[in-house]
Design a protein around this motif. Sequence first.
Motif, PDB file in Angstrom:
ATOM      1  N   UNK A 589       0.742  -1.013  -0.010  1.00 25.26           N
ATOM      2  CA  UNK A 589       0.103  -0.024   0.098  1.00 25.26           C
ATOM      3  C   UNK A 589       0.787   1.193  -0.116  1.00 25.26           C
ATOM      4  N   UNK A 590       0.896   2.015  -0.899  1.00 26.66           N
ATOM      5  CA  UNK A 590       1.773   3.186  -1.202  1.00 26.66           C
ATOM      6  C   UNK A 590       0.775   4.304  -0.599  1.00 26.66           C
ATOM      7  N   UNK A 591       1.415   5.457  -0.232  1.00 23.95           N
ATOM      8  CA  UNK A 591       1.259   6.573   0.132  1.00 23.95           C
ATOM      9  C   UNK A 591       0.865   7.411  -0.968  1.00 23.95           C
ATOM     10  N   UNK A 592      -0.302   7.839  -1.252  1.00 27.14           N
ATOM     11  CA  UNK A 592      -0.678   8.564  -2.453  1.00 27.14           C
ATOM     12  C   UNK A 592      -0.025   9.667  -2.853  1.00 27.14           C
ATOM     13  N   UNK A 593       0.726   9.753  -4.044  1.00 27.08           N
ATOM     14  CA  UNK A 593       1.308  10.964  -4.588  1.00 27.08           C
ATOM     15  C   UNK A 593       0.890  11.433  -6.084  1.00 27.08           C
ATOM     16  N   UNK A 594       1.001  12.737  -6.106  1.00 28.19           N
ATOM     17  CA  UNK A 594       0.424  13.197  -7.200  1.00 28.19           C
ATOM     18  C   UNK A 594       1.653  12.794  -8.519  1.00 28.19           C
ATOM     19  N   UNK A 595       1.058  12.505  -9.835  1.00 29.91           N
ATOM     20  CA  UNK A 595       2.044  12.594 -10.855  1.00 29.91           C
ATOM     21  C   UNK A 595       2.932  11.160 -10.679  1.00 29.91           C
ATOM     22  N   UNK A 596       2.584  10.194  -9.898  1.00 33.18           N
ATOM     23  CA  UNK A 596       3.366   9.083  -9.800  1.00 33.18           C
ATOM     24  C   UNK A 596       2.607   8.034 -10.783  1.00 33.18           C
ATOM     25  N   UNK A 597       3.617   7.436 -11.611  1.00 29.40           N
ATOM     26  CA  UNK A 597       3.103   6.269 -12.433  1.00 29.40           C
ATOM     27  C   UNK A 597       3.551   5.178 -12.056  1.00 29.40           C
ATOM     28  N   UNK A 598       2.749   3.984 -12.268  1.00 29.70           N
ATOM     29  CA  UNK A 598       3.128   2.793 -11.609  1.00 29.70           C
ATOM     30  C   UNK A 598       3.279   1.858 -13.141  1.00 29.70           C
ATOM     31  N   UNK A 599       4.504   1.406 -13.128  1.00 31.73           N
ATOM     32  CA  UNK A 599       4.776   0.610 -14.552  1.00 31.73           C
ATOM     33  C   UNK A 599       4.887  -0.745 -14.237  1.00 31.73           C
ATOM     34  N   UNK A 600       4.146  -1.760 -14.932  1.00 26.33           N
ATOM     35  CA  UNK A 600       4.281  -2.960 -14.615  1.00 26.33           C
ATOM     36  C   UNK A 600       4.938  -3.654 -15.911  1.00 26.33           C
ATOM     37  N   UNK A 601       5.947  -4.412 -15.855  1.00 24.88           N
ATOM     38  CA  UNK A 601       6.800  -4.875 -16.737  1.00 24.88           C
ATOM     39  C   UNK A 601       7.088  -6.440 -16.612  1.00 24.88           C
ATOM     40  N   UNK A 602       7.086  -7.211 -17.741  1.00 26.45           N
ATOM     41  CA  UNK A 602       7.407  -8.714 -17.727  1.00 26.45           C
ATOM     42  C   UNK A 602       8.083  -9.395 -18.805  1.00 26.45           C
ATOM     43  N   UNK A 603       9.228  -9.764 -18.754  1.00 25.70           N
ATOM     44  CA  UNK A 603      10.210 -10.280 -19.747  1.00 25.70           C
ATOM     45  C   UNK A 603      10.149  -9.053 -21.009  1.00 25.70           C
ATOM     46  N   UNK A 604      10.617  -7.939 -20.830  1.00 26.01           N
ATOM     47  CA  UNK A 604      10.649  -6.990 -21.820  1.00 26.01           C
ATOM     48  C   UNK A 604      11.941  -6.923 -22.162  1.00 26.01           C
TER      49      UNK A 604
END
Length: 643
Positions: A589-604
Amino acid sequence: MSVSELLHRIREKCLINLQRLGFFSAKLAPAPDLSIKVRPWLQSSTALPADGYLEEATRVLGGEVPIFALRPASLGSIPLWNTDPKSGVHAPLMFGRALDYRNSEVVGDIKYLWEPNRHLQWVVLAQAYALSRERRFLDGFAEQLSSWLEQCPYPLGPNWTSSLELGIRLINWSIVWQLIGGEQSELFRGRRGEALRERWLNSIYQHCHSINLYWSRYSSANNHLIGEAAGLYIASVTWPFWQAWGQWREVSYRILLEEALTQNTEDGVNREQAVSYQQFVLDFLLFSGLAARSTNHDFPAAYWERLDQMIGFVASIMDVQGNVPMIGDADDGYVTRLCPDKKFCPYKSLLATGGLLFGRPEYLQKAGAVDDKTQWLLGLDYSREGGASVTKVSLNRSYPTGGYYIVGGDFDTELEVKCIVDVGPLGYLGIAAHGHADALSMVLSVAGYEILVDPGTYAYHTQKVWRDYFRGTLAHNTVRIDSADQSESGGNFMWIHKAEAVCEIWESSRKKQRLLASHNGYHRLSDPVTHRREIEYNADLRRFRVTDYIECVGQHLVERIWHFAEACEIAVEQDAISVTREGQTAGFTFTPLAHREIIVSRGAENPVIGWISKSYDVKAPITTVVESLKISGSTTLIVDITV
């Protein structure tokens, strides 16, 4: 490079040129005195069940030997010893010390070429013969030995380029020599047998002579120096048939004692900051110590105490199901195996050996059983006597000199929560060759199931893109600033600028722990950045709070990285990650932050991210989550991890 190291390198180049002209050569080895009686340092374990050894040895006779991603490599009954089995490149028979073994066009992948030439597979042939007395294993070994001596003449080709490789080969030859019966082996009967023994002993002398001329020194004086000394020392114990053996034994003994204490911290951590090299070095030191005891000239107590501490560190970082984190470099390097079981675990084996040697029930408890390798080293009687009782003893949770802290609770139970945090140096000596840019990185397992992982190593000399990724900051559970590694690479085995990590606070009780640490890797930026990480664990809540303080003045790109084990199923929401694996759950659980992007990658692959390598030259996709945001001035990132 210091002036003294520069002079050493110049001396080495001159020595190579002189040897090419025939000076300092060992082509004409002196005659051995075989009347000298030798006490074997390896134990007779002929009561072990033979089936597994016979099956593995039969495969070796057929040319099937597992080599990294080749499982098996088809070497043939008479291998081409100077050929890389992966690429098929055949290395030239030029003067070995002048051969550029890093040039893949000349030698292929040198790791693949060297591995079968370490001759671990010959040990299983000798074990099968010792257990069954079947002559086919002895004859098959003799045929392969003869072919190696013919194809790899001193001092030519890729198998004479590295003193470490010579040292490892000597250790395996020593084990084989003892298992087949030494100088009186039936293999050496008759004229042909005597001729083979003479050729082999000549090569053994040449190996020892070559190591003693070309020691790894200065920035190369890491595990290589220990391996070279171990090979020469064990050779001097196994074959004391020449006048030079006394000097070889004295020099190698002194190096082993000095380096055992220098290269490993007082709290038991190998200074290369690589777990795989911890077990590699431990085997060199253990075998040498056992060889010394067979001569009644043991190493002093300080030597054995350091080995005990090193094995204790392995026990501490191992989780309840036997996993150890893949911190730092790993190349699947083993000194020898001695156990044909495909489920053989070198770390558990070390715990079993250490448990018996040092009377440590806590090691035996973690090992679970006394494996075959331990029984070959210590003997069946020793193993039976040592396994009578096991009681629970607490292991260390902090290694301030080595730089690791273990946070969590319910250790060594089904409820175990184990987080290992890296606050250690980048690596050993000036180039820190086997360290990764992983300051303040963490791994996490729950009930022995890995959740957050260190993705490993994958490549060494070849495939630079992958080498750079796996040793870089992006491949670790820490924070990266401005897309730059914490430390600056100068090559595959060199770091130019090295991040320095420091523990500022460590508080530990049964219910709560708190670690605060920082590193200065990003002080080199035009706007210097300090990364400070605080990890708090509450046992009642089974919750970690990870707080990352990014201290700066200007604008920066900040990435906080999380690598999840292959078996984890990941669900990502705006400010949360849910992780499930085999009945275990973890919530981020992350503390909310403006302009944060969560990027999910797998085998890139472009860019490279989302991979794990559990064995050399083998990789698999995993899920990697990156929190990415641009900041202006100091910023705090907080995540609660509940398990």
